[in-house]
Design an enzyme around this catalytic site. Structure first.
Site, PDB file in Angstrom:
ATOM      1  N   GLY A 128     -22.081  -0.158   7.622  1.00 41.42           N
ATOM      2  CA  GLY A 128     -21.500   1.174   7.707  1.00 41.42           C
ATOM      3  C   GLY A 128     -22.094   2.074   8.776  1.00 41.42           C
ATOM      4  O   GLY A 128     -22.116   3.293   8.618  1.00 41.42           O
TER       5      GLY A 128
ATOM      6  N   ASN B  80     -20.712   2.589  11.607  1.00 47.35           N
ATOM      7  CA  ASN B  80     -19.570   3.357  12.137  1.00 47.35           C
ATOM      8  C   ASN B  80     -19.178   4.477  11.167  1.00 47.35           C
ATOM      9  O   ASN B  80     -18.791   5.556  11.596  1.00 47.35           O
ATOM     10  CB  ASN B  80     -18.381   2.440  12.434  1.00 47.35           C
ATOM     11  CG  ASN B  80     -18.564   1.709  13.747  1.00 47.35           C
ATOM     12  OD1 ASN B  80     -18.408   2.295  14.819  1.00 47.35           O
ATOM     13  ND2 ASN B  80     -18.934   0.447  13.677  1.00 47.35           N
TER      14      ASN B  80
ATOM     15  N   LYS C 285      -3.356  -9.901  -2.887  1.00 44.45           N
ATOM     16  CA  LYS C 285      -3.786  -8.851  -1.969  1.00 44.45           C
ATOM     17  C   LYS C 285      -2.971  -7.577  -2.192  1.00 44.45           C
ATOM     18  O   LYS C 285      -3.515  -6.471  -2.225  1.00 44.45           O
ATOM     19  CB  LYS C 285      -3.573  -9.377  -0.546  1.00 44.45           C
ATOM     20  CG  LYS C 285      -4.209  -8.535   0.520  1.00 44.45           C
ATOM     21  CD  LYS C 285      -4.063  -9.178   1.884  1.00 44.45           C
ATOM     22  CE  LYS C 285      -5.099 -10.253   2.083  1.00 44.45           C
ATOM     23  NZ  LYS C 285      -5.780 -10.149   3.381  1.00 44.45           N
TER      24      LYS C 285
ATOM     25  N   MET D 251     -13.548  -6.447   6.508  1.00 49.81           N
ATOM     26  CA  MET D 251     -13.304  -7.825   6.939  1.00 49.81           C
ATOM     27  C   MET D 251     -12.089  -8.462   6.260  1.00 49.81           C
ATOM     28  O   MET D 251     -12.156  -9.606   5.815  1.00 49.81           O
ATOM     29  CB  MET D 251     -14.563  -8.673   6.668  1.00 49.81           C
ATOM     30  CG  MET D 251     -15.820  -8.134   7.321  1.00 49.81           C
ATOM     31  SD  MET D 251     -15.719  -8.144   9.114  1.00 49.81           S
ATOM     32  CE  MET D 251     -16.094  -9.869   9.409  1.00 49.81           C
ATOM     33  N   ARG D 252     -11.000  -7.721   6.155  1.00 49.52           N
ATOM     34  CA  ARG D 252      -9.807  -8.279   5.513  1.00 49.52           C
ATOM     35  C   ARG D 252      -8.554  -7.922   6.298  1.00 49.52           C
ATOM     36  O   ARG D 252      -8.453  -6.811   6.819  1.00 49.52           O
ATOM     37  CB  ARG D 252      -9.641  -7.721   4.092  1.00 49.52           C
ATOM     38  CG  ARG D 252     -10.682  -8.221   3.215  1.00 49.52           C
ATOM     39  CD  ARG D 252     -10.559  -7.884   1.765  1.00 49.52           C
ATOM     40  NE  ARG D 252     -11.709  -8.523   1.182  1.00 49.52           N
ATOM     41  CZ  ARG D 252     -11.718  -9.774   0.755  1.00 49.52           C
ATOM     42  NH1 ARG D 252     -10.625 -10.483   0.763  1.00 49.52           N
ATOM     43  NH2 ARG D 252     -12.822 -10.300   0.281  1.00 49.52           N
TER      44      ARG D 252
ATOM     45  N   ASN E 159      -8.317   0.296  13.608  1.00 46.28           N
ATOM     46  CA  ASN E 159      -9.466  -0.598  13.437  1.00 46.28           C
ATOM     47  C   ASN E 159     -10.302  -0.597  14.706  1.00 46.28           C
ATOM     48  O   ASN E 159      -9.794  -0.288  15.787  1.00 46.28           O
ATOM     49  CB  ASN E 159      -8.964  -2.022  13.149  1.00 46.28           C
ATOM     50  CG  ASN E 159     -10.089  -3.013  12.925  1.00 46.28           C
ATOM     51  OD1 ASN E 159     -11.065  -2.711  12.233  1.00 46.28           O
ATOM     52  ND2 ASN E 159      -9.992  -4.191  13.513  1.00 46.28           N
TER      53      ASN E 159
ATOM     54  N   HIS F  40     -12.895  -3.161  16.949  1.00 41.18           N
ATOM     55  CA  HIS F  40     -13.262  -4.573  17.074  1.00 41.18           C
ATOM     56  C   HIS F  40     -14.212  -4.740  18.265  1.00 41.18           C
ATOM     57  O   HIS F  40     -13.962  -4.180  19.330  1.00 41.18           O
ATOM     58  CB  HIS F  40     -11.990  -5.422  17.273  1.00 41.18           C
ATOM     59  CG  HIS F  40     -12.278  -6.880  17.310  1.00 41.18           C
ATOM     60  ND1 HIS F  40     -12.663  -7.594  16.184  1.00 41.18           N
ATOM     61  CD2 HIS F  40     -12.293  -7.772  18.330  1.00 41.18           C
ATOM     62  CE1 HIS F  40     -12.874  -8.854  16.519  1.00 41.18           C
ATOM     63  NE2 HIS F  40     -12.658  -8.989  17.812  1.00 41.18           N
TER      64      HIS F  40
END
Ligand code: GRF
Length: 189
Positions: A12, A14, A65, A90-91, A107, A109
């Site tokens: 965490g 970020n 999900k 991570m999903r 997101n 990356h």
């Protein structure tokens, strides 16, 4: 002031950077909820220390999900969350979240997308021998690290640079670029 939710699976840092930017008055937003899919993730304590609500869940306890995402959507909507900010979550997302928040999920990356999607992007980039590395922020769709790119920042891989050094550089960039990019996005839309 925009209400956001941060989704994370790990440390965490970020989350810290975004919250710090809010506290400094640079980002006009409020983190209403932190969503975490790992029961022992460090980010949980960080959110609690800031008195931010957390929704911590074990995906294995749900049949699908979409089942757990429907619960997440409910938790977000009842707090008036407008934007979903994935920060080390991570999903891959399913329809329940994507349809509830069209064009409002982003997101970060640690690669220059579309190169090196998925896990260990920095390791992948090293193995390839790239001379330029960087960070991407993008809209989220149903593909892993897919979706239109919003912002990128790069740096030169100097001779002899180690994986750890590259990772530290990437984190430093992320912690600036994510709050900056969110500021622009949240003010625009
Ligand atoms: C970051 O490097 C981000 O790019 C990737 O996962 C990492 C999360 O780090 N998606 P942290 O949990 O914010 O420290």
């Amino acid at each position: 002031m925009r209400k956001i939710a941060v989704f994370a699976s790990g440390t965490g840092t970020n989350f810290d950077a975004i919250q710090a930017s809010i506290e400094k008055g640079q980002l006009d937003a409020s983190i209403e909820l932190v969503v975490v899919d790992k029961l022992d993730a460090k980010v949980i304590e960080k959110a609690k220390a800031k008195q931010i609500d957390t929704f911590v869940f074990n995906p294995k306890e749900y049949a699908s999900k979409n089942d757990y995402e429907r619960v997440i959507v409910e938790e977000c909507k009842r707090r008036g969350v407008e934007w979903i900010v994935l920060a080390g979550y991570m999903r891959i997302l399913a329809d329940a979240l994507l349809e509830a928040y069209p064009n409002h999920i982003v997101n970060i990356h640690p690669s220059l997308l579309p190169a090196f999607k998925g896990k260990d992007a920095i390791g992948q980039a090293f193995n390839y021998g790239v001379k330029i590395m960087g960070v991407s922020i993008h809209y989220v769709n149903a593909e892993m690290d897919g979706g239109k790119i919003i912002a990128q920042r790069c740096f030169d891989v100097v001779d002899g640079m180690t994986h750890d050094e590259a990772e530290a550089k990437i984190h430093a960039i992320e912690h600036q670029l994510y709050p900056e990019t969110l500021k622009k996005l949240l003010e625009e839309k």
